[in-house]
Design a protein around this motif. Structure first.
Motif, short mmCIF file in Angstrom:
data_model
loop_
_atom_site.label_atom_id
_atom_site.label_comp_id
_atom_site.label_asym_id
_atom_site.label_seq_id
_atom_site.Cartn_x
_atom_site.Cartn_y
_atom_site.Cartn_z
N ASP A 50 0.90 -1.15 0.00
CA ASP A 50 0.00 0.00 0.00
C ASP A 50 0.94 1.20 0.00
O ASP A 50 1.41 1.64 1.05
CB ASP A 50 -0.88 -0.03 1.24
N TYR A 58 -1.04 -6.95 1.41
CA TYR A 58 -1.41 -8.35 1.20
C TYR A 58 -0.21 -9.17 0.79
O TYR A 58 0.72 -8.67 0.15
CB TYR A 58 -2.45 -8.49 0.07
N MET A 113 -7.53 -4.09 -5.76
CA MET A 113 -7.20 -4.17 -4.34
C MET A 113 -7.37 -2.84 -3.61
O MET A 113 -7.48 -2.82 -2.39
CB MET A 113 -5.79 -4.71 -4.15
N ALA A 119 -11.54 -4.78 -0.14
CA ALA A 119 -10.54 -4.91 0.92
C ALA A 119 -11.19 -5.25 2.26
O ALA A 119 -10.69 -6.10 3.01
CB ALA A 119 -9.71 -3.64 1.02
#
Length: 132
Positions: A50, A58, A113, A119
């Motif tokens: 991220d 993830y 995502m 999410a």
């Protein structure tokens, strides 16, 4: 490993990189993932960052298929995984059937995502609080 056996981490057993607290992401690619019943669930195929938050979002678990062909992929919230440095694998607290029933995707059709609804569902499925 017996079910509910605590995972022992040896800080001296770091493997490649500066230690188990800070590691190169590539070091973890290909690591196997087991559940608490010591059933192999798959292996780590990728680690997703991220970028705006500066966090790992993830791990992409690859499962099934032969030699990378026909694998089904799963986005596993990073905080759902525990690194077992002695066995050089990850442990995910999920039973085999629940993993089989999980929402997956293939290498040509990744989910979006960054979609908060997706999410949130993914984190809930693996009994994890969203990290954001």
């Amino acid at each position: 490993m017996e079910p509910n056996t605590p995972i022992i981490r040896d800080p001296q057993d770091a493997g490649p990189g500066p230690g188990p607290e800070i590691m190169a992401a590539a070091t973890l690619d290909g690591n196997d993932v087991y559940n608490l019943a010591n059933q192999k669930l798959g292996s780590i195929d990728d680690i997703m960052l991220d970028v705006p938050r500066g966090r790992i979002a993830y791990a992409v678990l690859s499962r099934g298929g032969i030699l990378g062909m026909g694998d089904k992929l799963f986005a596993i919230p990073w905080n759902a995984l525990t690194l077992d440095t002695q066995r050089k694998c990850f442990v995910l607290d999920i039973d085999e059937q629940r993993m089989k029933d999980a929402e997956g995707f293939d290498k040509d059709n990744w989910p979006r995502m960054a979609d908060v609804a997706w999410a949130t569902r993914t984190h809930e499925y693996y009994n994890q609080a969203p990290y954001w």
